[in-house]
Design a protein around this motif. Structure first.
Motif, PDB file in Angstrom:
ATOM      1  N   GLU A   1       0.820  -1.204   0.000  1.00  0.00           N
ATOM      2  CA  GLU A   1       0.000   0.000   0.000  1.00  0.00           C
ATOM      3  C   GLU A   1       0.861   1.265   0.000  1.00  0.00           C
ATOM      4  O   GLU A   1       1.781   1.410   0.806  1.00  0.00           O
ATOM      5  N   GLY A   2       0.582   2.166  -0.928  1.00  0.00           N
ATOM      6  CA  GLY A   2       1.272   3.448  -0.998  1.00  0.00           C
ATOM      7  C   GLY A   2       2.585   3.434  -1.747  1.00  0.00           C
ATOM      8  O   GLY A   2       3.177   4.491  -1.982  1.00  0.00           O
ATOM      9  N   ALA A   3       3.066   2.257  -2.159  1.00  0.00           N
ATOM     10  CA  ALA A   3       4.369   2.176  -2.825  1.00  0.00           C
ATOM     11  C   ALA A   3       4.269   2.368  -4.331  1.00  0.00           C
ATOM     12  O   ALA A   3       5.161   2.961  -4.952  1.00  0.00           O
TER      13      ALA A   3
ATOM     14  N   SER B   1       5.257   5.590  -6.372  1.00  0.00           N
ATOM     15  CA  SER B   1       6.045   6.466  -5.506  1.00  0.00           C
ATOM     16  C   SER B   1       7.511   6.462  -5.938  1.00  0.00           C
ATOM     17  O   SER B   1       7.917   5.729  -6.840  1.00  0.00           O
TER      18      SER B   1
ATOM     19  N   ASP C   1       9.124   2.765  -5.453  1.00  0.00           N
ATOM     20  CA  ASP C   1       8.386   1.652  -6.044  1.00  0.00           C
ATOM     21  C   ASP C   1       9.338   0.460  -6.229  1.00  0.00           C
ATOM     22  O   ASP C   1      10.540   0.544  -5.924  1.00  0.00           O
TER      23      ASP C   1
ATOM     24  N   GLY D   1       8.160   1.876  -0.735  1.00  0.00           N
ATOM     25  CA  GLY D   1       7.270   2.898  -0.213  1.00  0.00           C
ATOM     26  C   GLY D   1       7.855   3.478   1.066  1.00  0.00           C
ATOM     27  O   GLY D   1       9.042   3.796   1.138  1.00  0.00           O
ATOM     28  N   ASP D   2       7.041   3.599   2.089  1.00  0.00           N
ATOM     29  CA  ASP D   2       7.504   4.101   3.378  1.00  0.00           C
ATOM     30  C   ASP D   2       7.726   2.970   4.370  1.00  0.00           C
ATOM     31  O   ASP D   2       7.626   3.154   5.589  1.00  0.00           O
TER      32      ASP D   2
END
Length: 415
Positions: free
Chosen positions: A14-16, A19, A22, A47-48
């Protein structure tokens, strides 16, 4: 391990996706959870989040699982190009295959909750001087009555040996160094005196992390670059310009450079930069045979220099005169050996425009033309200043990927 395609499948993290972190990036770092006594180990960033590779590799009974348990990338570096590629393909597969999600997801940790260590044990450190614009600017500043470039500069990548023991990870404070520098004399020319540097500077650079070693007497040609270099990371070669100016004739930098060199905590694999390959700007005269390279020997990497949070320069690595393959070929042409963990750096990255200069020496033209930052005029670094270097490059998925940033804060001199 499934092969990585030119355009990896979308990640389920999720969220990667889309970004700067990636699955076409996946830099390696050595981390430990904050406020914990757990041993440091190897992970990749997506991601984070950080994927803790050791338990996943153990669960899959990978033959190389032990290298991820180490508090350093050096065991991984020693495996060589074939293993580096296989491990990367495996990591991409884990993060793009929904079937692997149940195994992997419990071992994803927020970046904000981990502390990065120096990612590898530095064996040797060599710093080059490969930007035509930077070398020309420094020549004009230090030697205004002489030719900016020395006769050898266009024939070989000039460099010096630095101090491996003072390479530190991003976030480490940098103590203002003391040493000899010239000061105005009361009744005559400047005289040497001892004290804290008053012309403390940065150098925006790209560092190259060596993996596969060589024996003494063995040379690495330009075509062997990718077989020996594992990856890259932004690097700040802090420089005391007043100490440097007094000491560097006739043997070059010494104490003005050896007090600290900061590197990012993330090492971007060389394969992640395939989409960033570009031709060199051009070399005249043509280099000797052992230094010749073909198309795509350079890298399109854009740097950003922040002083106390404000952007003061955007140096372009694509403008570099000498390529990293040429640096490595010249480093080993005399038979000097390579070791896993060797680090060599590009030298200051500077472009043709003032806003592309990668050092404060150039931005302030030796202190004579202050630049503005924080609403006031600046020249060299003051105690308490924080410098951050960031960099991005084209990625395989059509967007951009981020290299790990490197930050340091100036601490007052002691003694």
């Amino acid at each position: 391990m499934s092969p990585e395609s030119t355009h990896p499948a979308p990640t389920w993290v999720e969220g990667a996706a889309g970004s700067l972190w990636d699955v076409d990036n996946l830099p390696y770092g050595v981390f430990g959870p904050r406020d914990s006594d757990e041993p440091a180990r190897v992970g990749v960033r997506v991601g984070d989040l950080v994927l803790d590779l050791a338990p996943v590799a153990a669960a899959e009974m990978l033959e190389v699982a032990h290298v991820f348990e180490a508090p350093s990338l050096n065991p991984l570096l020693s495996l060589g190009r074939g293993s580096w590629s296989a491990v990367r393909q495996w990591a991409v597969s884990l993060l793009t295959d929904e079937a692997a999600r149940g195994l992997v997801e419990p071992h994803l940790l927020p970046v904000a909750e981990v502390e990065l260590q120096l990612p590898f044990q530095v064996a040797d450190y060599v710093d080059f001087y490969c930007s035509l614009e930077h070398a020309s600017n420094v020549g004009r500043i230090f030697r205004p009555d002489d030719e900016p470039l020395k006769p050898n500069w266009r024939h070989l990548p000039v460099g010096y040996h630095g101090r491996a023991g003072t390479v530190v990870v991003s976030g480490t404070g940098v103590r203002r160094p003391c040493g000899q520098r010239l000061t105005p004399g009361a009744d005559g020319p400047p005289q040497p005196s001892y004290g804290p540097s008053t012309r403390l500077d940065i150098e925006t650079e790209l560092g190259f992390v060596v993996g596969a070693p060589t024996a003494i007497g063995e040379r690495v040609g330009t075509a062997g670059f990718a077989d020996h270099v594992f990856g890259v990371l932004p690097l700040n070669d802090w420089s005391a310009r007043d100490i440097q100016a007094w000491e560097y004739v006739p043997l070059g930098p010494f104490l003005g450079k050896s007090f600290a060199t900061s590197v990012a905590g993330w090492v971007t694999p060389l394969e992640a930069l395939d989409a960033a390959r570009v031709d060199l700007p051009g070399q005249q005269p043509e280099p000797l045979d052992y230094l010749r390279v073909g198309p795509g020997a350079g890298y399109d990497i854009d740097f950003e220099v922040l002083l106390d949070g404000e952007t003061v320069a955007r140096p372009p690595y694509a403008s570099m005169y000498w390529s990293p393959a040429q640096m490595l070929a010249h480093l080993t042409v005399n038979g000097a050996s390579l070791r896993a963990g060797d680090l060599f750096a590009s030298g200051t990255v500077s472009g043709a425009e003032r806003g592309q200069r990668g050092s404060l020496l150039e931005l302030s033209w030796g202190g004579t033309e202050p630049f503005t930052a924080g609403g006031r005029e600046r020249t060299f670094l003051e105690d308490g200043d924080t410098v951050t270097l960031r960099a991005t490059a084209p990625g395989a998925r059509g967007g951009r990927i981020a290299l790990g940033e490197v930050t340091g804060t100036i601490l007052p001199a002691t003694g």
